[in-house]
Design an enzyme around this catalytic site. Sequence first.
Site, mmCIF file in Angstrom:
data_model
loop_
_atom_site.group_PDB
_atom_site.id
_atom_site.type_symbol
_atom_site.label_atom_id
_atom_site.label_comp_id
_atom_site.label_asym_id
_atom_site.label_seq_id
_atom_site.Cartn_x
_atom_site.Cartn_y
_atom_site.Cartn_z
ATOM 1 N N HIS A 17 43.257 37.321 33.511
ATOM 2 C CA HIS A 17 43.736 37.387 34.910
ATOM 3 C C HIS A 17 42.583 37.023 35.831
ATOM 4 C CE1 HIS A 17 46.156 39.673 38.186
ATOM 5 N NE2 HIS A 17 45.195 38.986 38.788
ATOM 6 N N HIS A 19 41.460 34.649 39.591
ATOM 7 C CA HIS A 19 41.790 33.791 40.733
ATOM 8 C C HIS A 19 40.657 32.793 40.892
ATOM 9 C CE1 HIS A 19 45.058 36.488 42.026
ATOM 10 N NE2 HIS A 19 44.284 37.410 41.491
ATOM 11 N N LYS A 103 54.155 34.701 36.954
ATOM 12 C CA LYS A 103 53.592 35.842 37.679
ATOM 13 C C LYS A 103 54.551 36.306 38.764
ATOM 14 C CE LYS A 103 50.584 38.864 39.112
ATOM 15 N NZ LYS A 103 49.264 38.676 39.672
ATOM 16 N N HIS A 140 52.421 42.071 39.111
ATOM 17 C CA HIS A 140 51.659 42.853 40.074
ATOM 18 C C HIS A 140 52.512 44.092 40.302
ATOM 19 C CE1 HIS A 140 48.789 43.284 43.547
ATOM 20 N NE2 HIS A 140 49.679 44.238 43.771
ATOM 21 N N HIS A 178 46.171 44.442 36.114
ATOM 22 C CA HIS A 178 45.170 45.276 36.795
ATOM 23 C C HIS A 178 45.600 46.727 36.986
ATOM 24 C CE1 HIS A 178 47.724 43.817 40.015
ATOM 25 N NE2 HIS A 178 47.086 42.677 40.143
ATOM 26 N N ASP A 255 40.683 39.972 37.302
ATOM 27 C CA ASP A 255 41.236 39.894 38.657
ATOM 28 C C ASP A 255 40.128 39.541 39.655
ATOM 29 O OD1 ASP A 255 43.093 39.894 40.692
ATOM 30 O OD2 ASP A 255 43.042 42.066 40.986
HETATM 31 C C1 NCD Z 1 44.087 39.047 44.723
HETATM 32 C C2 NCD Z 1 43.764 37.786 45.515
HETATM 33 O O1 NCD Z 1 42.961 37.853 46.442
HETATM 34 O O2 NCD Z 1 44.296 36.724 45.174
HETATM 35 N N1 NCD Z 1 43.581 40.191 45.432
HETATM 36 C C3 NCD Z 1 43.338 41.418 44.936
HETATM 37 O O3 NCD Z 1 43.002 42.319 45.704
HETATM 38 N N2 NCD Z 1 43.439 41.668 43.647
HETATM 39 C C4 NCD Z 1 45.563 39.111 44.494
HETATM 40 C C5 NCD Z 1 45.985 40.168 43.513
HETATM 41 O O4 NCD Z 1 45.782 40.020 42.316
HETATM 42 O O5 NCD Z 1 46.524 41.188 43.971
HETATM 43 ZN ZN ZN Z 2 44.977 39.175 40.809
#
Ligand code: NCD
Ligand code: ZN
Length: 376
Positions: A17, A19, A103, A140, A178, A255
Amino acid sequence: MTERIETLTIRRPDDWHVHLRDGAMLGAVADFTARTFARAIVMPNLDPPVTTPAAAAAYRARILEAVPKDRGFTPLMTCYLMEDTDADVVARGFADGAFTAVKLYPKYATTNAAHGVNNVRKVYPVLERMQTIGMPLLLHGEVMDADVDIFDREAVFVDQVLGRLLADFPALNVVLEHLTSAAAVAFVRDHQTGREGRLGATITAHHLHITRNALFEDGLRPHMYCLPLAKREEDKRALRAAATSGESAFFLGTDSAPHAVGAKEADFGCAGVFTAHAALELYARAFAEEEALDQLEAFASLNGPAFYGLPPNEGRVCLVRDESCVSDSIGVEGDERVHPFFAGWPVGWRVETAIGDRARGTPDRDAKSDRPLSTT
Ligand code: NCD
Ligand code: ZN
């Protein structure tokens, strides 16, 4: 008192996971992930979100463009689920390898979740198809009801939404992403049997280190703000126990979610903690504190591939004790910077080499790959 372990070699891990963003931010952060992890489940919450196989393929190409060629890094792409998502499009993307998973963001739950799902019933046809073709659903797991306390959103989700979802789709493979609460850990454990489908869960590095107190330590701390929010000490303890248990349901998902400093240090500041600069090291720190380094490989390198039906990686990474400090910020473009987790503090570990990999430890590696993880 057990002897202190100074180095640890494990199979090369994966991040289930992450970003990676796009544009300049992608260019700034992608290699932090690629130089340690062989594969990563890349989240689709771009603006606009990744909703078609073509968009996923194009994004995947941009990611590969952003990392050195010799990394041996494979991005695994995900489809952003919307209420009007077409099951045929999802199935086609899964069949041709453009999508690994779907997702689900509850509408408005987090960064770029405005296109997310308000009424889960509306996506039942897509879930039906995913169940048939064996495509995992990544959740999520928070409810967005205004009358639910923000710290209870996850516990209420598992209690009121997830149980129902698993019952309605008994063969669907689901990952609760998460985890932040003891309630969610218990739920995952309680649902390991009795269904045909599997229930897995990712645990971030930062949730193994902070509680909600971190948000308010000596003042308001926007860089500790992520969603789901960190919870209480007993929740952190439950997460550490789950991660270090060796149980196959729990696996690594950072995450890591970079935002420019200005977007976080603001009214309506963004949620997300950036950990990719020292991700495996942060997990190693927590596992060492739990005297459970012998369980790190299962959590980081074995349980995730087993869940996704993929072979574990052949390469190895070597973790070495290191007391140098994480730098205060990471440059993106112009003045734009990201504030990394543990900024200015020693994580205590560094990833030194990859063994048996095209990625590192080879004489012709590029200069970039020589950067110590903790001082960039
Ligand atoms: C994530 C993001 O910024 O893309 N932010 C976070 O607080 N984890 C999105 C997510 O996974 O909730
Ligand atoms: Zn995330």
